[in-house]
Design a protein around this motif. Structure first.
Motif, PDB file in Angstrom:
ATOM      1  N   PHE B  92       0.808  -1.229   0.000  1.00 31.71           N
ATOM      2  CA  PHE B  92       0.000   0.000   0.000  1.00 31.71           C
ATOM      3  C   PHE B  92       0.837   1.272   0.000  1.00 31.71           C
ATOM      4  O   PHE B  92       0.292   2.353   0.185  1.00 31.71           O
ATOM      5  CB  PHE B  92      -0.929   0.012   1.224  1.00 31.71           C
ATOM      6  N   VAL B  93       2.160   1.138  -0.206  1.00 29.92           N
ATOM      7  CA  VAL B  93       3.000   2.328  -0.022  1.00 29.92           C
ATOM      8  C   VAL B  93       2.759   3.405  -1.093  1.00 29.92           C
ATOM      9  O   VAL B  93       3.125   4.547  -0.897  1.00 29.92           O
ATOM     10  CB  VAL B  93       4.506   1.990   0.016  1.00 29.92           C
ATOM     11  N   TYR B  94       2.139   3.055  -2.221  1.00 39.00           N
ATOM     12  CA  TYR B  94       1.849   4.089  -3.221  1.00 39.00           C
ATOM     13  C   TYR B  94       0.416   4.622  -3.088  1.00 39.00           C
ATOM     14  O   TYR B  94      -0.048   5.396  -3.913  1.00 39.00           O
ATOM     15  CB  TYR B  94       2.076   3.562  -4.645  1.00 39.00           C
ATOM     16  N   ASP B  95      -0.301   4.145  -2.070  1.00 39.73           N
ATOM     17  CA  ASP B  95      -1.681   4.591  -1.859  1.00 39.73           C
ATOM     18  C   ASP B  95      -1.702   5.793  -0.923  1.00 39.73           C
ATOM     19  O   ASP B  95      -1.303   5.687   0.237  1.00 39.73           O
ATOM     20  CB  ASP B  95      -2.514   3.467  -1.220  1.00 39.73           C
ATOM     21  N   HIS B  96      -2.144   6.914  -1.421  1.00 36.75           N
ATOM     22  CA  HIS B  96      -2.246   8.123  -0.578  1.00 36.75           C
ATOM     23  C   HIS B  96      -3.610   8.746  -0.794  1.00 36.75           C
ATOM     24  O   HIS B  96      -3.805   9.454  -1.770  1.00 36.75           O
ATOM     25  CB  HIS B  96      -1.143   9.120  -0.927  1.00 36.75           C
ATOM     26  N   PRO B  97      -4.585   8.543   0.084  1.00 29.96           N
ATOM     27  CA  PRO B  97      -4.500   7.669   1.254  1.00 29.96           C
ATOM     28  C   PRO B  97      -4.860   6.237   0.871  1.00 29.96           C
ATOM     29  O   PRO B  97      -5.458   5.994  -0.178  1.00 29.96           O
ATOM     30  CB  PRO B  97      -5.578   8.246   2.170  1.00 29.96           C
ATOM     31  N   PHE B  98      -4.486   5.273   1.722  1.00 30.32           N
ATOM     32  CA  PHE B  98      -4.859   3.877   1.472  1.00 30.32           C
ATOM     33  C   PHE B  98      -6.378   3.732   1.581  1.00 30.32           C
ATOM     34  O   PHE B  98      -7.049   4.574   2.168  1.00 30.32           O
ATOM     35  CB  PHE B  98      -4.156   2.940   2.454  1.00 30.32           C
ATOM     36  N   GLN B  99      -6.901   2.666   0.993  1.00 31.67           N
ATOM     37  CA  GLN B  99      -8.356   2.449   0.950  1.00 31.67           C
ATOM     38  C   GLN B  99      -8.748   1.225   1.769  1.00 31.67           C
ATOM     39  O   GLN B  99      -9.631   0.462   1.372  1.00 31.67           O
ATOM     40  CB  GLN B  99      -8.807   2.288  -0.511  1.00 31.67           C
ATOM     41  N   TRP B 100      -8.072   1.019   2.904  1.00 26.39           N
ATOM     42  CA  TRP B 100      -8.340  -0.182   3.706  1.00 26.39           C
ATOM     43  C   TRP B 100      -9.801  -0.296   4.090  1.00 26.39           C
ATOM     44  O   TRP B 100     -10.347  -1.377   4.105  1.00 26.39           O
ATOM     45  CB  TRP B 100      -7.479  -0.182   4.981  1.00 26.39           C
ATOM     46  N   GLY B 101     -10.409   0.838   4.432  1.00 24.19           N
ATOM     47  CA  GLY B 101     -11.813   0.794   4.825  1.00 24.19           C
ATOM     48  C   GLY B 101     -11.998   0.058   6.141  1.00 24.19           C
ATOM     49  O   GLY B 101     -11.054  -0.489   6.711  1.00 24.19           O
ATOM     50  N   SER B 102     -13.215   0.048   6.639  1.00 27.18           N
ATOM     51  CA  SER B 102     -13.457  -0.624   7.910  1.00 27.18           C
ATOM     52  C   SER B 102     -14.804  -1.327   7.910  1.00 27.18           C
ATOM     53  O   SER B 102     -15.266  -1.793   8.918  1.00 27.18           O
ATOM     54  CB  SER B 102     -13.398   0.383   9.053  1.00 27.18           C
ATOM     55  N   LYS B 103     -15.466  -1.403   6.760  1.00 27.51           N
ATOM     56  CA  LYS B 103     -16.799  -1.981   6.744  1.00 27.51           C
ATOM     57  C   LYS B 103     -16.982  -2.809   5.485  1.00 27.51           C
ATOM     58  O   LYS B 103     -16.564  -2.408   4.404  1.00 27.51           O
ATOM     59  CB  LYS B 103     -17.836  -0.861   6.775  1.00 27.51           C
ATOM     60  N   ARG B 104     -17.609  -3.984   5.655  1.00 28.98           N
ATOM     61  CA  ARG B 104     -17.835  -4.852   4.504  1.00 28.98           C
ATOM     62  C   ARG B 104     -19.316  -5.091   4.304  1.00 28.98           C
ATOM     63  O   ARG B 104     -19.847  -6.113   4.719  1.00 28.98           O
ATOM     64  CB  ARG B 104     -17.127  -6.197   4.704  1.00 28.98           C
ATOM     65  N   THR B 105     -19.975  -4.136   3.668  1.00 30.99           N
ATOM     66  CA  THR B 105     -21.322  -4.422   3.199  1.00 30.99           C
ATOM     67  C   THR B 105     -21.191  -5.292   1.952  1.00 30.99           C
ATOM     68  O   THR B 105     -21.924  -6.236   1.755  1.00 30.99           O
ATOM     69  CB  THR B 105     -22.079  -3.126   2.879  1.00 30.99           C
ATOM     70  N   GLY B 106     -20.215  -4.932   1.110  1.00 34.47           N
ATOM     71  CA  GLY B 106     -19.830  -5.778  -0.020  1.00 34.47           C
ATOM     72  C   GLY B 106     -18.570  -6.527   0.366  1.00 34.47           C
ATOM     73  O   GLY B 106     -18.042  -6.338   1.450  1.00 34.47           O
ATOM     74  N   PRO B 107     -18.092  -7.392  -0.529  1.00 34.75           N
ATOM     75  CA  PRO B 107     -16.887  -8.165  -0.203  1.00 34.75           C
ATOM     76  C   PRO B 107     -15.622  -7.301  -0.203  1.00 34.75           C
ATOM     77  O   PRO B 107     -15.605  -6.207  -0.756  1.00 34.75           O
ATOM     78  CB  PRO B 107     -16.819  -9.214  -1.313  1.00 34.75           C
ATOM     79  N   ASP B 108     -14.572  -7.838   0.412  1.00 34.05           N
ATOM     80  CA  ASP B 108     -13.278  -7.180   0.364  1.00 34.05           C
ATOM     81  C   ASP B 108     -12.787  -7.164  -1.090  1.00 34.05           C
ATOM     82  O   ASP B 108     -12.999  -8.108  -1.842  1.00 34.05           O
ATOM     83  CB  ASP B 108     -12.278  -7.953   1.224  1.00 34.05           C
ATOM     84  N   LEU B 109     -12.121  -6.071  -1.477  1.00 33.55           N
ATOM     85  CA  LEU B 109     -11.695  -5.950  -2.878  1.00 33.55           C
ATOM     86  C   LEU B 109     -10.180  -5.991  -3.043  1.00 33.55           C
ATOM     87  O   LEU B 109      -9.681  -5.780  -4.143  1.00 33.55           O
ATOM     88  CB  LEU B 109     -12.234  -4.644  -3.482  1.00 33.55           C
ATOM     89  N   HIS B 110      -9.445  -6.275  -1.957  1.00 35.99           N
ATOM     90  CA  HIS B 110      -7.998  -6.122  -2.127  1.00 35.99           C
ATOM     91  C   HIS B 110      -7.424  -7.026  -3.210  1.00 35.99           C
ATOM     92  O   HIS B 110      -6.523  -6.628  -3.929  1.00 35.99           O
ATOM     93  CB  HIS B 110      -7.247  -6.346  -0.799  1.00 35.99           C
ATOM     94  N   ARG B 111      -7.906  -8.278  -3.336  1.00 39.84           N
ATOM     95  CA  ARG B 111      -7.349  -9.135  -4.395  1.00 39.84           C
ATOM     96  C   ARG B 111      -8.375  -9.416  -5.492  1.00 39.84           C
ATOM     97  O   ARG B 111      -8.427 -10.498  -6.058  1.00 39.84           O
ATOM     98  CB  ARG B 111      -6.822 -10.434  -3.808  1.00 39.84           C
ATOM     99  N   VAL B 112      -9.180  -8.416  -5.793  1.00 40.05           N
ATOM    100  CA  VAL B 112     -10.187  -8.620  -6.837  1.00 40.05           C
ATOM    101  C   VAL B 112      -9.538  -8.562  -8.226  1.00 40.05           C
ATOM    102  O   VAL B 112     -10.100  -9.035  -9.202  1.00 40.05           O
ATOM    103  CB  VAL B 112     -11.325  -7.579  -6.714  1.00 40.05           C
ATOM    104  N   GLY B 113      -8.315  -8.014  -8.294  1.00 37.57           N
ATOM    105  CA  GLY B 113      -7.621  -7.886  -9.578  1.00 37.57           C
ATOM    106  C   GLY B 113      -7.483  -9.244 -10.264  1.00 37.57           C
ATOM    107  O   GLY B 113      -6.936 -10.175  -9.688  1.00 37.57           O
TER     108      GLY B 113
END
Lengths: 297, 205
Positions: B92-113
């Protein structure tokens, strides 16, 4: 994950200083010595008629604080917390995950052992295998193929025993493991606008009567020239190329004449993502069996 | 006057002491991380977002996707079985700001790529229920019509390069505006989604 010894020392000094400092604070405040007031007397402060007693902490409360300090010392010996010190348990978030994962894999291997060596047509009789397959399907396949496996426009129905690449057990395993890429090239420049209309009419006449006979006749010749290589001279498709059968009533994209023409003009591609890098062989086999069971008794 | 009374009656002194006490946790738990290489150095496979991905990320933020989708897979087996390899700080070092979020109404998207095809994303963003009937995600049909703000994308990338140390080449910065000129928001968002979490293979088996 190591930090430099300077930062490690920085953390250790602050943590130790806090433990000592809080111990001292507890010890010093637990004794009656402030300003000569005795237990049970007030401090003499008064706010709107509210006065303040000057009693020491109740014993049980004091012991709770002492317990937190003892807990902290125990924790810092067992777990990583003091800079680079790893703790006597050697716990890390990563190896905690790895250990749990190993247990899950072992449990899965045990669970699979009763049916995983059966050939797929036999496996579909195993209730447990199919229940597991259904869960795997819901997690990995249903977003495209639907939770009822009946697909959507552009995403094949898996329940109708009509296959783009073939529905044999081994083929299903192949499809899930390596994925599929289907490419229908654009024929707009080769066929021209008229040609597109003629071929579209020819393709649609298999499933719906009442097409313009002149267009169908002309389209037939063009189909033989441009389309038969993949879809076959009889237009029944080719599993090796993933070319759909055009003579049945199953339409992956749309039977709408405008849509058929636009696909002829611009081409279309379909992709099934590979799952071999996500799922283990056993799970893929169970999934293939589940998909097989959707169109076989 | 006792020491206690001195502090109690001098609000300035008490403020300073409160700030000191409150900052201790951060000094121990946060400050050392800012200097720890495993956290601040990019994963070797991580690449800065291309102009199109960058524009897609801006739209992701503008539409508030983070309100329902997290981008952090925790190191628990039930999460890694579903989403793939757990997230690491150096992704996440190129993420400004990171999009970690704190709520999952939908699924996590970190590895959706790479999980779905571009076509699936198109259908799904236009009308989620066309592919997932039980979905409660809103559709974003205007993505297909609205164009990316090319000027703002190029300017944003320059800020990331200059102020946040994202290693863009001069060439990337120079061509950024042309790269996304005329692209739809749909193309940008899909490009962004398709690169998410691809620095580490999804595999968990």
């Amino acid at each position: 994950m190591e930090m430099t010894s300077g930062w490690s020392l920085f953390i250790i000094v602050i943590v130790v200083a806090h433990i000592i400092g809080y111990s001292y604070l507890l010890w010093s405040t637990s004794k009656m010595k402030s300003d000569g007031h005795k237990e049970g007397e007030t401090t003499g402060h008064e706010w709107d008629g509210i006065e303040e007693y000057n009693n020491p902490l109740p014993r049980w409360w004091l012991f709770m604080f002492i317990f937190t300090i003892i807990f902290a010392i125990g924790y810092l010996i067992l777990y990583p917390g003091m800079g680079n010190y790893k703790g006597t348990l050697g716990w890390t978030e990563e190896n905690a995950w790895a250990k749990e994962n190993e247990q899950v894999l072992a449990k899965r291997a045990e669970l699979f052992s009763t049916f995983i060596d059966k050939p797929i047509p036999a496996m579909i009789q195993d209730e447990k295998a199919m229940a597991i397959g259904e869960r795997l399907f819901a997690n990995h396949c249903s977003t495209c193929h639907g939770s009822d496996a009946q697909g959507a426009v552009g995403f094949p129905n898996l329940t109708d025993n009509d296959w783009l690449y073939g529905g044999e057990p081994d083929t299903l395993v192949q499809t899930i493991t390596n994925g599929r890429v289907g490419v229908m090239p654009a024929w707009g420049s080769a066929l021209g606008d008229d040609g597109v209309k003629q071929v579209a009419a020819y393709v649609r006449h298999f499933s719906e009567e009442g097409q313009d006979e002149d267009l169908v006749a002309k389209g037939k010749g063009k189909f033989a020239m441009f389309c038969a290589a993949c879809h076959g001279a009889d237009a029944k498709g080719n599993h090796l190329m993933g070319a759909p059968n055009l003579t049945d009533a199953t339409w992956l994209h749309s039977f709408d004449s405008g849509r058929v023409e636009s696909i002829l003009l611009e081409g279309i591609s379909g992709k099934m993502p590979a799952h071999g890098n996500i799922l283990d062989e056993g799970s893929i086999k169970v999934l293939a069996a589940y998909v097989y069971s959707l169109s076989h008794e | 006057m006792s020491k206690h009374a001195k502090i109690e009656k001098n609000i300035g002194l008490m403020g300073v002491l409160i700030a000191l006490v409150v900052s201790m946790g951060g000094l121990v738990e946060i400050v050392p991380l800012m200097f720890q290489t495993s956290v601040i150095e990019a994963h070797p496979n991580l690449k800065p977002y291309t102009a199109l991905e960058f524009a897609g990320r801006d739209i992701y933020i503008a539409e508030g996707c983070y309100n329902c989708h997290s981008q952090q897979i925790r190191p628990f087996v039930d999460e890694t079985l579903r989403y793939g390899h757990y997230s690491q700080a150096n992704e996440f070092v190129y993420d400004h700001p990171f999009q970690w979020g704190s709520k999952r109404t939908g699924p996590d998207l970190h590895r959706v790529g790479g999980k779905y095809t571009n076509e699936w994303h198109e259908y799904h963003l236009m009308d989620p229920r066309s592919v997932v009937p039980e979905s409660n995600m809103p559709g974003y049909p205007w993505f297909a019509e609205k164009l990316v703000d090319a000027e703002q994308t190029a300017a944003g990338m320059k800020v990331h390069a200059k102020w946040f140390g994202v290693p863009y080449t001069q060439e990337q910065l120079d061509s950024a505006q042309a790269d996304v000129d005329g692209k739809t928001q749909l193309e940008a968002v899909i490009a962004y989604l398709q690169v998410l979490g691809t620095a580490i293979p999804r595999s968990y088996k």
